[in-house]
Design a protein around this motif. Structure first.
Motif, PDB file in Angstrom:
ATOM      1  N   ALA A   1      33.429   1.174  44.956  1.00  0.00           N
ATOM      2  CA  ALA A   1      32.172   1.577  44.317  1.00  0.00           C
ATOM      3  C   ALA A   1      32.412   2.492  43.124  1.00  0.00           C
ATOM      4  N   PHE A   2      33.402   3.367  43.218  1.00  0.00           N
ATOM      5  CA  PHE A   2      33.677   4.298  42.132  1.00  0.00           C
ATOM      6  C   PHE A   2      34.762   3.795  41.190  1.00  0.00           C
TER       7      PHE A   2
ATOM      8  N   LEU B   1      24.332  12.266  46.953  1.00  0.00           N
ATOM      9  CA  LEU B   1      23.793  11.999  45.622  1.00  0.00           C
ATOM     10  C   LEU B   1      24.868  11.715  44.574  1.00  0.00           C
ATOM     11  N   ALA B   2      26.156  11.836  44.954  1.00  0.00           N
ATOM     12  CA  ALA B   2      27.246  11.735  43.977  1.00  0.00           C
ATOM     13  C   ALA B   2      27.239  10.396  43.249  1.00  0.00           C
ATOM     14  N   GLN B   3      27.399  10.467  41.907  1.00  0.00           N
ATOM     15  CA  GLN B   3      27.461   9.262  41.088  1.00  0.00           C
ATOM     16  C   GLN B   3      28.856   9.014  40.528  1.00  0.00           C
ATOM     17  N   ASN B   4      29.784   9.911  40.813  1.00  0.00           N
ATOM     18  CA  ASN B   4      31.177   9.704  40.401  1.00  0.00           C
ATOM     19  C   ASN B   4      32.083  10.358  41.435  1.00  0.00           C
TER      20      ASN B   4
ATOM     21  N   THR C   1      44.435   5.994  46.861  1.00  0.00           N
ATOM     22  CA  THR C   1      45.054   7.322  46.814  1.00  0.00           C
ATOM     23  C   THR C   1      44.062   8.361  46.317  1.00  0.00           C
ATOM     24  N   THR C   2      43.258   7.991  45.332  1.00  0.00           N
ATOM     25  CA  THR C   2      42.260   8.925  44.795  1.00  0.00           C
ATOM     26  C   THR C   2      41.173   9.209  45.819  1.00  0.00           C
ATOM     27  N   ILE C   3      40.674   8.171  46.468  1.00  0.00           N
ATOM     28  CA  ILE C   3      39.601   8.386  47.442  1.00  0.00           C
ATOM     29  C   ILE C   3      40.116   9.145  48.656  1.00  0.00           C
ATOM     30  N   GLN C   4      41.432   9.080  48.915  1.00  0.00           N
ATOM     31  CA  GLN C   4      42.000   9.822  50.040  1.00  0.00           C
ATOM     32  C   GLN C   4      41.964  11.329  49.799  1.00  0.00           C
ATOM     33  N   LEU C   5      41.787  11.736  48.539  1.00  0.00           N
ATOM     34  CA  LEU C   5      41.620  13.163  48.249  1.00  0.00           C
ATOM     35  C   LEU C   5      40.383  13.732  48.925  1.00  0.00           C
ATOM     36  N   THR C   6      39.406  12.875  49.206  1.00  0.00           N
ATOM     37  CA  THR C   6      38.209  13.363  49.895  1.00  0.00           C
ATOM     38  C   THR C   6      38.529  13.796  51.321  1.00  0.00           C
TER      39      THR C   6
ATOM     40  N   GLY D   1      34.485  12.492  41.149  1.00  0.00           N
ATOM     41  CA  GLY D   1      34.693  13.924  40.999  1.00  0.00           C
ATOM     42  C   GLY D   1      33.623  14.735  41.719  1.00  0.00           C
ATOM     43  N   LEU D   2      32.373  14.329  41.579  1.00  0.00           N
ATOM     44  CA  LEU D   2      31.291  15.030  42.261  1.00  0.00           C
ATOM     45  C   LEU D   2      31.379  14.822  43.769  1.00  0.00           C
TER      46      LEU D   2
END
Length: 406
Positions: A45-46, A100-103, A51-56, A105-106
């Motif tokens: 979706a983003f 509500l995050a649209q990216n 690897t990036t989404i695993q930062l969450t 980073g948020l």
């Protein structure tokens, strides 16, 4: 509201009070596990890689670790009740930001806010129990609370998967907003202040004083490191199991959610055993049994995969017993850590909890960086953490233990 005097003694082990501690303790585990089945879809979706989404996940764990360092001592100074209510409010705000995050980073920012607030429930439930009970009774009570709390990570991936399937990934965060709101209302209604020895000096000076006491305690480090390394075994699995299951074994996310229920099932059983036997057997024996059970289970997993049995049962079967070992170790390890110096129980709960989660924040990216075409990096890291848990308990062996009432 319940009167303070009504819970000034261990007679507070009423079902409603235990339910309150379970609810506030479950907030952060739900935040960790609820969205896991949605991670691949969120990456798509983003437009980012896994690897990036695993930062969450890894930054959530890091924020939990940092938050507990602050929340515990602050509750020693200002009280458990106001700090817990503020923490739950922050968790709700963080969940709303994620919703509500649209990216990406948020989204990551919202996860950090969520973790900083949610960790109040885990930290302060332990400190509240220590306010009310002697050392051996603390292990039993924490065992019962965490047994109930373990239901959250058991059902969270299933609920999150269903919500994602029918409503999309944002639905998991809508659920967390609602759950956090209910926990906040429950705490505001039912929780009196339990810390009747709140400090009156400067908060910064008291924070440094509290940690200076704990840093000099060999017993504190023995209990805390044993609990932290045994938790790291679980967090290593949490970080690596989805990749092993879905990428290496070619199984579905639904199957992952189904098999995952075995892990908290073992944890619940271990916590039940802690609740029943810790006061009678003693926390040290419970910790020793749990750490050796975890090591033996990782060894069994290695043997099964070594003979070429690539099946989810080979991964999750041993993890049931690792979960059982965690359930034996953590209540007694936490009880030992917060009982070494009862006058700084909040700081002890915060520091021990911070390290416990912080080790998870360290092993999660390590797993992500080493897993590629084989499960062996995961098994190697889990083995190392199990051995370090046993070695850490050596700091406790032979030391004078605090009296039960201290």
């Amino acid at each position: 509201m319940t009167q303070i005097s009504a819970i000034a003694t261990p007679s507070v082990a009423k079902p409603s009070f235990i339910a309150l501690l379970i609810a506030v303790s479950a907030v952060s585990p739900l935040g960790i596990n609820m969205y896991l089945p949605s991670m691949p879809g969120m990456a798509r979706a983003f437009g980012v890689d896994f690897t990036t989404i695993q930062l969450t996940l890894s930054l959530y764990l890091a924020a939990m670790a940092l938050g507990q360092l602050i929340i515990g001592p602050i509750s020693d100074r200002f009280g458990r009740r106001p700090v817990l209510l503020i923490g739950l409010t922050v968790f709700i705000i963080g969940s709303l930001i994620c919703f509500l995050a649209q990216n990406v980073g948020l989204l990551i920012f919202g996860r950090v806010v969520q973790a900083m607030g949610g960790c109040a429930g885990i930290t302060l439930s332990r400190a509240i129990v220590r306010d009310l009970y002697g050392r051996n009774q603390v292990a039993s009570m924490i065992g019962y609370v965490t047994m109930g709390m373990a239901v959250a990570p058991m059902v969270a991936p299933t609920i999150g998967g269903l919500l994602d399937t029918f409503y999309g990934w944002r639905a998991s965060f809508a659920f967390l907003i609602a759950f956090g709101g209910l926990a906040l209302l429950f705490a505001a209604w039912q929780l009196p202040e339990t810390n009747h020895n709140r400090g009156s000096g400067g908060a910064g000076r008291e924070l440094l004083y509290s940690y200076s006491i704990l840093f000099r305690s060999r017993l504190f480090w023995g209990y805390t490191l044993a609990a932290s390394f045994i938790s790291a075994v679980f967090f290593a699995f949490l970080a690596g199991a989805p990749f092993v299951m879905i990428e290496l074994m070619g199984r579905s996310a639904a199957e992952y959610g189904f098999y995952f229920a075995l892990v908290p099932g073992g944890y619940i059983l271990g916590n039940f055993a802690s609740g029943r036997f810790a006061a009678r057997v003693g926390p040290n024996r419970m910790i020793l049994a749990g750490t050796f059970m975890a090591l033996a289970s990782v060894a069994a997993m290695a043997v099964i995969f070594a003979v070429g049995f690539m099946h989810p049962a080979a991964l999750f079967g041993p993890m049931f017993f690792i979960g059982l070992g965690n359930g034996l170790v953590l209540p007694s390890g936490i009880a030992g850590a917060v009982s070494v110096k009862p006058d700084v129980a909040g700081a002890a709960a915060g520091l021990s909890g911070s390290l416990q989660i912080g080790f998870g924040a360290l092993v999660a990216p390590l797993i992500g960086a080493t897993l590629s075409t084989t499960i062996w990096p995961l098994i190697a890291i889990m083995t190392a953490c199990s051995l370090l848990a046993i070695a850490s308990f050596g700091l406790v062996a032979g030391q004078h233990r605090p009296e039960a009432g201290n």
